[in-house]
Design a protein around this motif. Structure first.
Motif, PDB file in Angstrom:
ATOM      1  N   LYS A   1      -5.849  39.777 -67.272  1.00 21.77           N
ATOM      2  CA  LYS A   1      -6.458  38.668 -67.020  1.00 21.77           C
ATOM      3  C   LYS A   1      -6.548  38.852 -64.916  1.00 21.77           C
ATOM      4  CE  LYS A   1      -9.321  36.443 -69.798  1.00 21.77           C
ATOM      5  NZ  LYS A   1      -9.675  35.149 -70.776  1.00 21.77           N
ATOM      6  N   LYS A   2      -7.741  39.654 -64.223  1.00 23.15           N
ATOM      7  CA  LYS A   2      -7.865  39.123 -63.033  1.00 23.15           C
ATOM      8  C   LYS A   2      -8.049  37.571 -62.402  1.00 23.15           C
ATOM      9  CE  LYS A   2      -9.607  42.037 -59.396  1.00 23.15           C
ATOM     10  NZ  LYS A   2     -10.663  42.133 -58.680  1.00 23.15           N
TER      11      LYS A   2
ATOM     12  N   LYS B   1      -5.991  46.775 -61.047  1.00 25.82           N
ATOM     13  CA  LYS B   1      -7.397  45.639 -62.040  1.00 25.82           C
ATOM     14  C   LYS B   1      -8.059  46.104 -60.907  1.00 25.82           C
ATOM     15  CE  LYS B   1      -3.533  42.828 -63.910  1.00 25.82           C
ATOM     16  NZ  LYS B   1      -3.237  41.090 -64.375  1.00 25.82           N
TER      17      LYS B   1
ATOM     18  N   CYS C   1     -10.037  49.756 -65.405  1.00 30.97           N
ATOM     19  CA  CYS C   1     -11.504  48.712 -65.507  1.00 30.97           C
ATOM     20  C   CYS C   1     -12.254  48.892 -66.504  1.00 30.97           C
ATOM     21  CB  CYS C   1     -12.174  50.070 -65.064  1.00 30.97           C
ATOM     22  SG  CYS C   1     -14.000  49.669 -64.675  1.00 30.97           S
TER      23      CYS C   1
ATOM     24  N   GLN D   1     -13.449  42.693 -70.072  1.00 35.68           N
ATOM     25  CA  GLN D   1     -12.478  41.602 -69.488  1.00 35.68           C
ATOM     26  C   GLN D   1     -11.585  41.577 -71.025  1.00 35.68           C
ATOM     27  OE1 GLN D   1     -11.179  39.698 -67.080  1.00 35.68           O
ATOM     28  NE2 GLN D   1     -12.599  40.834 -66.026  1.00 35.68           N
TER      29      GLN D   1
ATOM     30  N   GLU E   1       3.077  43.854 -61.703  1.00 32.24           N
ATOM     31  CA  GLU E   1       2.406  43.635 -60.861  1.00 32.24           C
ATOM     32  C   GLU E   1       2.671  45.013 -59.759  1.00 32.24           C
ATOM     33  OE1 GLU E   1       4.074  41.031 -61.575  1.00 32.24           O
ATOM     34  OE2 GLU E   1       2.580  40.210 -62.384  1.00 32.24           O
TER      35      GLU E   1
ATOM     36  N   TYR F   1     -10.241  34.832 -60.828  1.00 34.83           N
ATOM     37  CA  TYR F   1     -11.602  34.706 -60.022  1.00 34.83           C
ATOM     38  C   TYR F   1     -11.475  33.050 -60.247  1.00 34.83           C
ATOM     39  CZ  TYR F   1     -13.053  39.483 -61.704  1.00 34.83           C
ATOM     40  OH  TYR F   1     -12.949  41.128 -61.801  1.00 34.83           O
TER      41      TYR F   1
ATOM     42  N   PRO G   1     -11.218  37.978 -55.761  1.00 31.47           N
ATOM     43  CA  PRO G   1     -10.196  37.948 -57.315  1.00 31.47           C
ATOM     44  C   PRO G   1      -8.799  38.281 -56.329  1.00 31.47           C
ATOM     45  CG  PRO G   1     -12.218  39.112 -57.034  1.00 31.47           C
ATOM     46  CD  PRO G   1     -12.465  38.662 -55.433  1.00 31.47           C
ATOM     47  N   LYS G   2      -8.030  37.586 -57.337  1.00 30.90           N
ATOM     48  CA  LYS G   2      -6.860  37.943 -57.007  1.00 30.90           C
ATOM     49  C   LYS G   2      -5.945  39.021 -58.637  1.00 30.90           C
ATOM     50  CE  LYS G   2      -5.599  34.467 -54.614  1.00 30.90           C
ATOM     51  NZ  LYS G   2      -6.094  34.229 -53.278  1.00 30.90           N
ATOM     52  N   GLN G   3      -5.338  39.725 -58.222  1.00 35.08           N
ATOM     53  CA  GLN G   3      -4.447  40.908 -59.101  1.00 35.08           C
ATOM     54  C   GLN G   3      -4.269  40.054 -60.780  1.00 35.08           C
ATOM     55  OE1 GLN G   3      -5.119  43.777 -59.793  1.00 35.08           O
ATOM     56  NE2 GLN G   3      -6.608  43.745 -58.647  1.00 35.08           N
ATOM     57  N   GLY G   4      -3.038  38.988 -60.126  1.00 37.28           N
ATOM     58  CA  GLY G   4      -2.689  37.872 -61.246  1.00 37.28           C
ATOM     59  C   GLY G   4      -1.998  39.253 -62.159  1.00 37.28           C
TER      60      GLY G   4
END
Length: 76
Positions: free
Chosen positions: A46-47, A75, A34, A37, A70, A49, A54-57
């Motif tokens: 980055k996540k 995140k 956390c 950015q 992953e 958006y 939001p996706k974890q990426g």
């Protein structure tokens, strides 16, 4: 006194400091990250958006270098 010189002056932790305070990457390990950015990008990527949740990426940055992916990074 901090283990990392400058830590109390809001300096970012580098790979050595992060590696010294988290367990090794494994199927039994989950790291939750956390922060701002720009820090997230350096530490774990980055996540993503967009529309919807939001996706974890992909995991990149320091945690990728340390063997995390992953499956063991979340995140916030």
């Amino acid at each position: 006194q901090s283990q990392w010189p400058g830590a109390w002056h809001h300096e970012r932790m580098g790979q050595t400091q992060i590696q010294s305070c988290i367990p090794r990457a494994s199927a039994d390990t989950m790291v939750i990250v956390c922060g701002p950015q720009s820090m997230m990008q350096d530490v774990c990527g980055k996540k993503i958006y967009g529309k919807g949740r939001p996706k974890q990426g992909k995991v990149t940055g320091i945690l990728e270098t340390l063997g995390y992916d992953e499956n063991n990074v979340f995140k916030l």
